[in-house]
Write a protein that holds these residues in place. Structure first.
Motif, PDB file in Angstrom:
ATOM      1  N   GLU A  98      -4.404   8.152   7.624  1.00 34.79           N
ATOM      2  CA  GLU A  98      -4.796   6.749   7.524  1.00 34.79           C
ATOM      3  C   GLU A  98      -3.573   5.870   7.279  1.00 34.79           C
ATOM      4  O   GLU A  98      -3.427   4.803   7.877  1.00 34.79           O
ATOM      5  CB  GLU A  98      -5.798   6.572   6.386  1.00 34.79           C
ATOM      6  CG  GLU A  98      -6.255   5.121   6.201  1.00 34.79           C
ATOM      7  CD  GLU A  98      -7.006   4.891   4.905  1.00 34.79           C
ATOM      8  OE1 GLU A  98      -7.478   3.756   4.703  1.00 34.79           O
ATOM      9  OE2 GLU A  98      -7.088   5.829   4.083  1.00 34.79           O
ATOM     10  N   TYR A  99      -2.691   6.321   6.402  1.00 36.38           N
ATOM     11  CA  TYR A  99      -1.469   5.567   6.114  1.00 36.38           C
ATOM     12  C   TYR A  99      -0.598   5.459   7.360  1.00 36.38           C
ATOM     13  O   TYR A  99      -0.086   4.389   7.688  1.00 36.38           O
ATOM     14  CB  TYR A  99      -0.705   6.250   4.980  1.00 36.38           C
ATOM     15  CG  TYR A  99       0.550   5.522   4.555  1.00 36.38           C
ATOM     16  CD1 TYR A  99       0.493   4.505   3.613  1.00 36.38           C
ATOM     17  CD2 TYR A  99       1.794   5.850   5.091  1.00 36.38           C
ATOM     18  CE1 TYR A  99       1.629   3.826   3.217  1.00 36.38           C
ATOM     19  CE2 TYR A  99       2.939   5.178   4.709  1.00 36.38           C
ATOM     20  CZ  TYR A  99       2.855   4.173   3.762  1.00 36.38           C
ATOM     21  OH  TYR A  99       3.993   3.504   3.384  1.00 36.38           O
ATOM     22  N   MET A 155      -1.998   2.849   9.763  1.00 37.97           N
ATOM     23  CA  MET A 155      -1.746   1.472   9.348  1.00 37.97           C
ATOM     24  C   MET A 155      -0.318   1.047   9.665  1.00 37.97           C
ATOM     25  O   MET A 155      -0.064  -0.055  10.147  1.00 37.97           O
ATOM     26  CB  MET A 155      -2.027   1.317   7.851  1.00 37.97           C
ATOM     27  CG  MET A 155      -3.493   1.390   7.480  1.00 37.97           C
ATOM     28  SD  MET A 155      -3.832   0.924   5.750  1.00 37.97           S
ATOM     29  CE  MET A 155      -2.800   2.069   4.854  1.00 37.97           C
ATOM     30  N   VAL A 209       0.842  -1.192   0.000  1.00 40.25           N
ATOM     31  CA  VAL A 209       0.000   0.000   0.000  1.00 40.25           C
ATOM     32  C   VAL A 209       0.882   1.249   0.000  1.00 40.25           C
ATOM     33  O   VAL A 209       1.821   1.360   0.791  1.00 40.25           O
ATOM     34  CB  VAL A 209      -0.917   0.022   1.236  1.00 40.25           C
ATOM     35  CG1 VAL A 209      -1.751   1.306   1.272  1.00 40.25           C
ATOM     36  CG2 VAL A 209      -1.815  -1.202   1.244  1.00 40.25           C
ATOM     37  N   THR A 253      -1.159  -2.860  10.379  1.00 44.30           N
ATOM     38  CA  THR A 253      -2.310  -3.399   9.660  1.00 44.30           C
ATOM     39  C   THR A 253      -2.107  -3.247   8.149  1.00 44.30           C
ATOM     40  O   THR A 253      -1.226  -2.530   7.692  1.00 44.30           O
ATOM     41  CB  THR A 253      -3.608  -2.682  10.075  1.00 44.30           C
ATOM     42  OG1 THR A 253      -3.476  -1.278   9.825  1.00 44.30           O
ATOM     43  CG2 THR A 253      -3.885  -2.899  11.545  1.00 44.30           C
ATOM     44  N   ASN A 254      -2.951  -3.947   7.384  1.00 45.03           N
ATOM     45  CA  ASN A 254      -2.950  -3.867   5.921  1.00 45.03           C
ATOM     46  C   ASN A 254      -1.583  -4.209   5.331  1.00 45.03           C
ATOM     47  O   ASN A 254      -1.100  -3.563   4.404  1.00 45.03           O
ATOM     48  CB  ASN A 254      -3.399  -2.485   5.447  1.00 45.03           C
ATOM     49  CG  ASN A 254      -4.060  -2.540   4.073  1.00 45.03           C
ATOM     50  OD1 ASN A 254      -3.987  -3.550   3.390  1.00 45.03           O
ATOM     51  ND2 ASN A 254      -4.697  -1.452   3.685  1.00 45.03           N
ATOM     52  N   GLY A 255      -0.957  -5.243   5.882  1.00 44.54           N
ATOM     53  CA  GLY A 255       0.305  -5.726   5.334  1.00 44.54           C
ATOM     54  C   GLY A 255       1.552  -5.126   5.953  1.00 44.54           C
ATOM     55  O   GLY A 255       2.663  -5.576   5.667  1.00 44.54           O
ATOM     56  N   CYS A 293      -4.159   5.988  -0.034  1.00 39.93           N
ATOM     57  CA  CYS A 293      -5.010   6.077   1.158  1.00 39.93           C
ATOM     58  C   CYS A 293      -5.869   7.334   1.107  1.00 39.93           C
ATOM     59  O   CYS A 293      -5.577   8.282   0.371  1.00 39.93           O
ATOM     60  CB  CYS A 293      -4.143   6.085   2.414  1.00 39.93           C
ATOM     61  SG  CYS A 293      -3.176   4.581   2.608  1.00 39.93           S
TER      62      CYS A 293
END
Length: 327
Positions: A43-44, A47, A33, A52-54, A38
Motif C-alpha cells: 500500500e505504501y 501511494m 505517512v 497520493t496521500n501527500g 500502512c
C-alpha cells in the motif's frame, strides 16, 4: 586517502539557506505517512508510485527501457536502463536504490540517474531488488549480486550496451553496493579490483549494531534513529542483535583487502555519518584507494532528493570522482 572530515567553509548566505531548508523539510516530514502506518508495504509503495496521500509521484524518464534477469532463486530481477543520449556509452553504472531495504524501487530516482548519465556518459542500470519485510536478508543482496554477475557476463554486456564500470548506491543501496562488491570477490572469485573502476556508497549503514552517530542522533530529517532501526529490524529481524556483527551483515567487520577505489559520501547532519567515516578508514587501512567526503549541513538522501546547492555539491563530488577513476 582523500578525506574531507571537516567540510570546507561555505558562505553565510548558502549556509543560512541550507539550514532554513532543513528546518522546513523536517517540519513538513513530521506529518508524512510512514510505511509502518500502512496496512502493508505494498500500500505504501502504491501511494508513492501514484503520488497520493501527500506524496509526489516520481518523474520518470520516458526513454528508460527494461530488461529482466533470472535470479538464483528463480525470481525475475528487473533492470531499468537509462543510456546517454548525446554520445555512445562509456560503460555501465549499476545502481541500487535507497529505501532502508523496505521501500523505493528502481524508478524512484530517474531524474538523479538521468543527470549522472548525461554528465558521465555512462549507462545507468538500476536494480529492482526484493524488499523486506516480504523478503529478508540475504534476498536483496542475492538480487544485486546476480545483477552484477549478469552485467559482467558477455550476454549482459551485450544487452546493456557497455561493460560494467561502477557499482553505486545510496542508504540501503550504499550497503548493497559495498556488499555486492565484497560478494563478487569473496563468493565468486572475481578480481573486482581490476574488473571495476570504482564503488560509490552514499550515506550507507555498515554496522547493524549501530554506531554512536545513529544512537545519538536527535533530528528527523528524512531519516531518524527510530526510522533506521525499524528498517533494520524489517530486513534483519531473523538475526539476533548479538550476531549482527557478522561481517556478512555489518560490513565494517568484513575483509576489505584488494578492493576497487571507493567513494564514501555523506552529509554532516546524517545519522549514519559514523558508518561512512569508519568504513572509509577501514577501506583505506586495507590498502585501497579511498575518498571520503562530508558535505556541510546536508542530511540523509541529499544527493537523490533535490536540496539546492547541497545536492549540486554532492553530485559534483560523484562526477569528479568517477571522472578521475573511470577510463
Amino acid at each position: 586517502m582523500t578525506s574531507n572530515m571537516l567540510p570546507g567553509p561555505i558562505d553565510e548566505v548558502k549556509l543560512k539557506a541550507r539550514l532554513e531548508f532543513l528546518d522546513n523539510l523536517e517540519a513538513k516530514l513530521a506529518t508524512a505517512v510512514q510505511w509502518k502506518e500502512c496496512e502493508s508495504p505494498a500500500e505504501y509503495h502504491k501511494m508513492r508510485r501514484e503520488g497520493t496521500n501527500g506524496f509526489m509521484a516520481p518523474v520518470l524518464n520516458p526513454a528508460a527501457r527494461l530488461a529482466n534477469v533470472t535470479g538464483r532463486d528463480g525470481n525475475q530481477i528487473e533492470l531499468r536502463i537509462i543510456a546517454p543520449t548525446e554520445k555512445a556509452s562509456r560503460g555501465v553504472l549499476l545502481h541500487f536504490h535507497a529505501g532502508g531495504f523496505v521501500i523505493g524501487n528502481n524508478a524512484s530516482y530517474d531524474t538523479y540517474l538521468t543527470t549522472l548519465s548525461r554528465r558521465l556518459g555512462l549507462t545507468m542500470v538500476s536494480v529492482e531488488y526484493r524488499l523486506a519485510p516480504d523478503h529478508l536478508f540475504p534476498a536483496p543482496l542475492h538480487d544485486c549480486v546476480d545483477a552484477a554477475l549478469y552485467a559482467l557476463s558477455p550476454a549482459g554486456e551485450k544487452e546493456l550496451g557497455a561493460p560494467l564500470k561502477i557499482i553505486c548506491g545510496e542508504s540501503a543501496g550504499g550497503w548493497l553496493a559495498i556488499s555486492t562488491a565484497l560478494s563478487l570477490r569473496r563468493d565468486h572469485g572475481i578480481e573486482v579490483k581490476s574488473k571495476l573502476d570504482a564503488v560509490i556508497s552514499g550515506y550507507g549503514i555498515f554496522d547493524l549494531t549501530h554506531t554512536p552517530s545513529l544512537l545519538e542522533h536527535s533530528r528527523n530529517i528524512v531519516l531518524s534513529t527510530k526510522g533506521m532501526m525499524e528498517f533494520c529490524e524489517a530486513s534483519f529481524n531473523q538475526i539476533p542483535m548479538s550476531e549482527r556483527k557478522n561481517p556478512l551483515v555489518s560490513l565494517l567487520y568484513a575483509d576489505v583487502k584488494e578492493m576497487p577505489p571507493a567513494l564514501f559520501l555523506t552529509g554532516q547532519l546524517e545519522p549514519l555519518i559514523d558508518d561512512s567515516v569508519f568504513m572509509a578508514a577501514r577501506w583505506q587501512l586495507a590498502g585501497n584507494d579511498t575518498q571520503l567526503n562530508l558535505v556541510q549541513e546536508a542530511c540523509h538522501a541529499f544527493t537523490i532528493i533535490p536540496m539546492g546547492d547541497a545536492t549540486e555539491e554532492g553530485l559534483d563530488i560523484i562526477v569528479n570522482f568517477v571522472q578521475q577513476k573511470s577510463s
